[in-house]
Motif scaffolding. Structure first.
Motif, short mmCIF file in Angstrom:
data_model
loop_
_atom_site.label_atom_id
_atom_site.label_comp_id
_atom_site.label_asym_id
_atom_site.label_seq_id
_atom_site.Cartn_x
_atom_site.Cartn_y
_atom_site.Cartn_z
N MET A 64 66.40 69.03 173.99
CA MET A 64 66.37 69.07 172.77
C MET A 64 67.07 68.84 171.67
SD MET A 64 64.04 72.72 172.53
CE MET A 64 63.01 72.85 171.21
N TYR A 103 69.76 67.14 172.59
CA TYR A 103 69.95 66.23 172.78
C TYR A 103 69.13 64.95 172.16
CZ TYR A 103 73.51 67.37 176.82
OH TYR A 103 74.20 67.26 178.06
N TYR A 104 68.07 65.24 171.96
CA TYR A 104 67.58 64.19 170.92
C TYR A 104 68.15 63.34 170.31
CZ TYR A 104 63.40 62.22 168.52
OH TYR A 104 62.87 61.41 167.99
N THR A 160 73.71 60.68 170.76
CA THR A 160 74.00 59.12 171.81
C THR A 160 74.76 59.00 172.71
OG1 THR A 160 72.62 57.95 169.64
CG2 THR A 160 73.61 56.55 170.64
N GLU A 198 68.31 61.58 180.16
CA GLU A 198 67.27 61.22 178.11
C GLU A 198 68.26 60.17 178.04
OE1 GLU A 198 67.17 63.72 174.67
OE2 GLU A 198 66.88 65.25 176.09
N LYS A 243 71.37 59.26 177.72
CA LYS A 243 72.09 59.56 176.95
C LYS A 243 73.30 59.00 177.59
CE LYS A 243 69.43 60.93 174.01
NZ LYS A 243 69.31 60.51 173.11
N GLN A 270 62.26 68.46 162.69
CA GLN A 270 61.78 67.55 164.02
C GLN A 270 62.32 68.29 165.00
OE1 GLN A 270 65.41 65.60 162.11
NE2 GLN A 270 64.50 63.80 162.94
N THR A 271 62.84 69.57 165.56
CA THR A 271 63.30 70.15 166.96
C THR A 271 61.81 71.04 166.70
OG1 THR A 271 65.34 70.68 166.40
CG2 THR A 271 64.46 71.98 167.70
N ILE A 300 59.42 68.65 168.40
CA ILE A 300 59.86 68.22 170.16
C ILE A 300 58.59 69.72 170.34
CG2 ILE A 300 61.68 68.33 171.63
CD1 ILE A 300 63.26 67.13 169.59
#
Length: 361
Positions: free
Chosen positions: A92, A94-95, A98, A117, A119, A233-234, A237
């Motif tokens: 979560m 890491y979303y 970048t 992911e 990254k 946002q979290t 997810i």
């Protein structure tokens, strides 16, 4: 994605019924009896349904109170999301990143989560000169947007000093970098003063869980604390990748904050650390250990790769430990990690066998 070698060692060690498992970071101590009672009550009361995706509000309140008691930091329960272990918490977090800067050596899944992911992972070489801590100086001229620190480092067992943590938090705040602090081993710090990254940077993401200090690894329960701006946002997810964390585990965790019992647990691990360090310091070079339940042992004097050392020790003496190469590439092949997650009687046997092994190299 690279294998998590310690799990391969666990699998290989199953071939030896009498093996002593010092490879995996799994506490052998049971959780508080109150946790077990709460789990049994949850089953009796048919608590088999989903909770909301952020987790039981009552549990998030207890986690919030833990931050007040442990660190004198106020955390709104709305910022807390209960996760399935800490692994999903990292996915979560890491979303929102970048380019993620991490220490080398460090927990191998940090790298693999980035692979999963897509990254970019930037590895920063650390060693005992900074007690295996990243410092602001390390970050000069590095292109990254997120700093991930292991507040008690796995595998080295070293803790971030408060002053350095404050400086890193300030650096990230001033330079618009996201700070993620892995605090899973907080509570298992034996001699030093320490605190949470939230003390110095309220916009940090903090990850913790119940598997280490609270001795609840199989309950698969963790938490993530996010800044106000990332709450919704979290949560979205979480709705998609969690639905909700295990409900029975959440009800059990309501009783996990049994501080008298937890202090006893910490003292047991401290006794083991002191015993094992004293018995092995003559055959390995070992940096001072602040917390967690690992010794990071330099084996370079034996002219053997870490994987070969671990494989032969398992084959000849049935002692399972973890090769350093699991934790990065910065001189890690000269190290092994030994977990003191067994009682002292078993550690005495392990020490005897390890000494016999190295004497015959």
């Amino acid at each position: 994605m690279k294998p998590f070698i310690v799990m391969d060692i666990v699998k290989e060690a199953q071939k030896y019924p009498n093996a002593i498992h010092l490879e995996i970071g799994e506490p052998d101590i049971l959780p508080s009896p109150k946790v077990i009672d709460a789990a049994q009550k949850a089953i009796s009361n048919n608590k088999f349904f989903y909770t909301e995706s952020k987790g039981l509000y009552e549990l998030r309140q207890k986690i919030s109170l833990h931050y007040k008691k442990f660190y004198d930091v106020d955390v709104n329960p709305d910022r807390i999301i209960v996760t399935t272990g800490t692994s999903t918490a990292f996915l979560m977090a890491y979303y929102f990143a970048t380019k993620i800067a991490i220490a080398d050596p460090s927990y191998p899944c940090y790298d693999n989560f980035g692979e999963l992911e897509n990254k970019k992972i930037i590895k920063i070489n650390v060693d005992k000169s900074t007690n295996y801590q990243i410092t602001p100086k390390h970050l000069e001229n590095i292109d990254f947007d997120t700093l991930l620190i292991s507040a008690v480092n796995n595998p080295t067992g070293t803790i971030y000093d408060n002053e350095n943590l404050k400086n890193l938090a300030s650096f990230c705040r001033k330079n618009n970098k996201l700070l993620i602090s892995d605090e899973l081993y907080h509570g298992l710090v034996y001699d030093k003063e320490y605190t949470t990254a939230l003390k110095f940077n309220d916009n940090a993401i903090v990850i913790n869980g119940f598997s280490k200090f609270f001795c609840m690894p199989g309950f698969r329960l963790g938490w993530i604390i996010v800044p106000d701006k990332l709450i919704r946002q979290t949560e979205i997810i979480a709705q998609n990748i969690l639905i909700s964390a295990p409900t029975l585990s959440q009800y059990a965790a309501l009783e996990a904050f049994d501080y008298e019992y937890l202090e006893q647990t910490k003292n047991i691990f401290k006794q083991r650390r002191d015993f094992l360090f004293d018995k092995l310091k003559d055959i390995f070079d070992i940096s001072a250990v602040d917390g967690a339940f690992y010794l990071w042992c330099d084996i370079s004097r034996y002219k053997m790769s870490s994987l070969e050392f671990c494989k032969k020790l398992l084959e000849k003496k049935q002692i399972a430990i973890t090769p350093g190469i699991d934790f990065g590439s910065n001189n890690t092949d000269n190290f092994v990690r030994i977990a003191y997650t067994k009682n002292i009687e078993e550690l005495k046997i392990a020490v005897k066998k390890i000494k016999e092994f190295v004497q015959n190299i």
